[in-house]
Design an enzyme around this catalytic site. Structure first.
Site, PDB file in Angstrom:
ATOM      1  N   LYS A  10       0.830  -1.205   0.000  1.00 16.13           N
ATOM      2  CA  LYS A  10       0.000   0.000   0.000  1.00 16.13           C
ATOM      3  C   LYS A  10       0.873   1.267   0.000  1.00 16.13           C
ATOM      4  O   LYS A  10       2.089   1.195   0.199  1.00 16.13           O
ATOM      5  CB  LYS A  10      -0.926  -0.041   1.224  1.00 16.13           C
ATOM      6  CG  LYS A  10      -1.965  -1.180   1.157  1.00 16.13           C
ATOM      7  CD  LYS A  10      -2.901  -1.157   2.362  1.00 16.13           C
ATOM      8  CE  LYS A  10      -3.963  -2.243   2.255  1.00 16.13           C
ATOM      9  NZ  LYS A  10      -4.922  -2.180   3.399  1.00 16.13           N
ATOM     10  N   TYR A  50     -12.185  -1.663  -3.989  1.00 16.26           N
ATOM     11  CA  TYR A  50     -12.729  -1.878  -2.643  1.00 16.26           C
ATOM     12  C   TYR A  50     -14.261  -1.803  -2.611  1.00 16.26           C
ATOM     13  O   TYR A  50     -14.830  -1.528  -1.549  1.00 16.26           O
ATOM     14  CB  TYR A  50     -12.131  -0.868  -1.672  1.00 16.26           C
ATOM     15  CG  TYR A  50     -10.751  -1.258  -1.150  1.00 16.26           C
ATOM     16  CD1 TYR A  50     -10.569  -2.438  -0.427  1.00 16.26           C
ATOM     17  CD2 TYR A  50      -9.641  -0.448  -1.347  1.00 16.26           C
ATOM     18  CE1 TYR A  50      -9.313  -2.798   0.070  1.00 16.26           C
ATOM     19  CE2 TYR A  50      -8.381  -0.804  -0.847  1.00 16.26           C
ATOM     20  CZ  TYR A  50      -8.238  -1.985  -0.142  1.00 16.26           C
ATOM     21  OH  TYR A  50      -7.008  -2.334   0.363  1.00 16.26           O
ATOM     22  N   THR A  92      -5.703  -7.369  10.433  1.00 17.87           N
ATOM     23  CA  THR A  92      -5.973  -6.045   9.855  1.00 17.87           C
ATOM     24  C   THR A  92      -5.461  -4.937  10.779  1.00 17.87           C
ATOM     25  O   THR A  92      -4.813  -3.997  10.340  1.00 17.87           O
ATOM     26  CB  THR A  92      -7.490  -5.867   9.637  1.00 17.87           C
ATOM     27  OG1 THR A  92      -7.985  -6.989   8.899  1.00 17.87           O
ATOM     28  CG2 THR A  92      -7.791  -4.580   8.895  1.00 17.87           C
ATOM     29  N   ARG A 103       2.344  -6.791   9.188  1.00 15.94           N
ATOM     30  CA  ARG A 103       1.607  -5.678   9.807  1.00 15.94           C
ATOM     31  C   ARG A 103       2.102  -5.386  11.217  1.00 15.94           C
ATOM     32  O   ARG A 103       2.174  -4.223  11.632  1.00 15.94           O
ATOM     33  CB  ARG A 103       0.103  -5.963   9.761  1.00 15.94           C
ATOM     34  CG  ARG A 103      -0.465  -5.723   8.353  1.00 15.94           C
ATOM     35  CD  ARG A 103      -1.837  -6.288   8.185  1.00 15.94           C
ATOM     36  NE  ARG A 103      -2.525  -5.776   6.992  1.00 15.94           N
ATOM     37  CZ  ARG A 103      -3.692  -6.243   6.570  1.00 15.94           C
ATOM     38  NH1 ARG A 103      -4.298  -7.227   7.223  1.00 15.94           N
ATOM     39  NH2 ARG A 103      -4.261  -5.741   5.492  1.00 15.94           N
ATOM     40  N   ASN A 113      -1.993  -0.021   7.013  1.00 12.29           N
ATOM     41  CA  ASN A 113      -1.475  -1.321   7.445  1.00 12.29           C
ATOM     42  C   ASN A 113      -0.625  -2.025   6.388  1.00 12.29           C
ATOM     43  O   ASN A 113      -0.507  -3.245   6.380  1.00 12.29           O
ATOM     44  CB  ASN A 113      -2.622  -2.200   7.959  1.00 12.29           C
ATOM     45  CG  ASN A 113      -3.690  -2.429   6.913  1.00 12.29           C
ATOM     46  OD1 ASN A 113      -3.539  -2.030   5.768  1.00 12.29           O
ATOM     47  ND2 ASN A 113      -4.757  -3.098   7.307  1.00 12.29           N
ATOM     48  N   HIS A 116      -2.093  -5.360   1.414  1.00 12.47           N
ATOM     49  CA  HIS A 116      -3.390  -5.970   1.137  1.00 12.47           C
ATOM     50  C   HIS A 116      -3.137  -7.419   0.738  1.00 12.47           C
ATOM     51  O   HIS A 116      -2.125  -7.722   0.117  1.00 12.47           O
ATOM     52  CB  HIS A 116      -4.090  -5.250  -0.029  1.00 12.47           C
ATOM     53  CG  HIS A 116      -5.269  -6.020  -0.544  1.00 12.47           C
ATOM     54  ND1 HIS A 116      -6.513  -5.916   0.026  1.00 12.47           N
ATOM     55  CD2 HIS A 116      -5.368  -6.969  -1.524  1.00 12.47           C
ATOM     56  CE1 HIS A 116      -7.346  -6.753  -0.609  1.00 12.47           C
ATOM     57  NE2 HIS A 116      -6.670  -7.394  -1.548  1.00 12.47           N
ATOM     58  N   GLU A 127      -9.676  -9.847  -7.819  1.00 12.51           N
ATOM     59  CA  GLU A 127      -8.592  -8.882  -7.594  1.00 12.51           C
ATOM     60  C   GLU A 127      -7.413  -9.045  -8.552  1.00 12.51           C
ATOM     61  O   GLU A 127      -6.811  -8.047  -8.967  1.00 12.51           O
ATOM     62  CB  GLU A 127      -8.104  -8.998  -6.143  1.00 12.51           C
ATOM     63  CG  GLU A 127      -9.155  -8.522  -5.143  1.00 12.51           C
ATOM     64  CD  GLU A 127      -8.759  -8.755  -3.689  1.00 12.51           C
ATOM     65  OE1 GLU A 127      -7.675  -9.329  -3.431  1.00 12.51           O
ATOM     66  OE2 GLU A 127      -9.537  -8.351  -2.808  1.00 12.51           O
TER      67      GLU A 127
HETATM   68  P1  ADP Z   1      -7.964  -6.757   5.348  1.00 15.10           P
HETATM   69  O1  ADP Z   1      -7.118  -5.783   4.533  1.00 15.10           O
HETATM   70  O2  ADP Z   1      -7.208  -7.296   6.527  1.00 15.10           O
HETATM   71  O3  ADP Z   1      -8.595  -7.828   4.496  1.00 15.10           O
HETATM   72  P2  ADP Z   1     -10.588  -5.479   5.424  1.00 15.10           P
HETATM   73  O4  ADP Z   1     -10.859  -6.163   4.114  1.00 15.10           O
HETATM   74  O5  ADP Z   1     -11.578  -5.671   6.512  1.00 15.10           O
HETATM   75  O6  ADP Z   1      -9.156  -5.889   6.000  1.00 15.10           O
HETATM   76  O7  ADP Z   1     -10.451  -3.923   5.190  1.00 15.10           O
HETATM   77  C1  ADP Z   1      -9.803  -3.409   4.041  1.00 15.10           C
HETATM   78  C2  ADP Z   1      -8.883  -2.298   4.472  1.00 15.10           C
HETATM   79  O8  ADP Z   1      -9.673  -1.219   4.978  1.00 15.10           O
HETATM   80  C3  ADP Z   1      -7.921  -2.630   5.619  1.00 15.10           C
HETATM   81  O9  ADP Z   1      -6.760  -3.315   5.216  1.00 15.10           O
HETATM   82  C4  ADP Z   1      -7.608  -1.254   6.158  1.00 15.10           C
HETATM   83  O10 ADP Z   1      -6.664  -0.543   5.332  1.00 15.10           O
HETATM   84  C5  ADP Z   1      -8.967  -0.570   6.032  1.00 15.10           C
HETATM   85  N1  ADP Z   1      -9.762  -0.708   7.277  1.00 15.10           N
HETATM   86  C6  ADP Z   1     -10.378  -1.832   7.727  1.00 15.10           C
HETATM   87  N2  ADP Z   1     -11.043  -1.608   8.873  1.00 15.10           N
HETATM   88  C7  ADP Z   1     -10.846  -0.309   9.155  1.00 15.10           C
HETATM   89  C8  ADP Z   1     -11.265   0.554  10.218  1.00 15.10           C
HETATM   90  N3  ADP Z   1     -12.028   0.101  11.223  1.00 15.10           N
HETATM   91  N4  ADP Z   1     -10.870   1.842  10.190  1.00 15.10           N
HETATM   92  C9  ADP Z   1     -10.100   2.326   9.183  1.00 15.10           C
HETATM   93  N5  ADP Z   1      -9.666   1.572   8.136  1.00 15.10           N
HETATM   94  C10 ADP Z   1     -10.022   0.278   8.133  1.00 15.10           C
HETATM   95 MG    MG Z   2      -9.964  -7.653   2.946  1.00 14.99          MG
END
Ligand code: ADP
Ligand code: MG
Length: 138
Positions: A10, A50, A92, A103, A113, A116, A127
């Site tokens: 990212k 997204y 996450t 992470r 974080n 992805h 994706e």
């Molecule tokens: P992951 O990337 O672990 O699969 P998610 O698909 O739930 O997580 O979320 C996509 C991305 O959105 C996360 O990697 C993070 O950058 C962002 N994100 C997720 N939850 C939050 C939150 N509560 N507040 C701010 N950003 C978030």
């Molecule tokens: Mg995800």
């Protein structure tokens, strides 16, 4: 079963110069890099990637973050690549991530974080072609 997954370094990871380290971690863990590029997403492109999160409260902030600078999407391949990549990435929220995960080591916050990773076969199938055509995946 041999699988492919989409990983993205990212904007925070690219900006901090972590791309080489992160790619090394994938290679040391037995992933083959089948495709890799650097791109700077438009707002529309980030929203499309997204789209499953469009109703979430963090959606607009996530799109702003993902368009603030270049990202490095890549296709990783190995046995059980999708789950294995999720393990190496960590949770996450870096506060919940296990020691040694990307992470845990590098992420600033639940949003910023660093990486992805596709979370299922279904999401990998959406994706991977979002970023790479068949001729770009070696
Ligand atoms: P992951 O990337 O672990 O699969 P998610 O698909 O739930 O997580 O979320 C996509 C991305 O959105 C996360 O990697 C993070 O950058 C962002 N994100 C997720 N939850 C939050 C939150 N509560 N507040 C701010 N950003 C978030
Ligand atoms: Mg995800």
């Amino acid at each position: 079963m041999m699988e492919q997954t989409l990983s993205i370094i990212k904007p925070d990871g690219v900006k901090k110069g972590l791309s080489g380290k992160i790619i090394s971690i994938f290679e040391e863990n037995g992933f083959e890099i089948k495709a890799l590029k650097k791109v700077h997403l438009t707002k529309k492109q980030a929203e499309g990637f997204y789209c499953i999160h469009k109703e979430r409260p963090f959606f607009n902030s996530l799109v702003a973050f993902m368009t603030e600078g270049p990202i490095m999407p890549m296709v990783l391949s190995c046995e059980n690549a999708i789950l294995k990549n999720r393990d190496i990435m960590g949770a996450t929220n870096p506060k919940d991530a296990k020691d040694g995960t990307i992470r845990k080591m590098f992420a600033e916050s639940i949003e910023r974080n660093v990486v992805h990773g596709s979370d299922s076969l279904e999401s990998a199938k959406f994706e991977i072609p979002y970023f790479f055509n068949v001729f770009e995946i070696l």
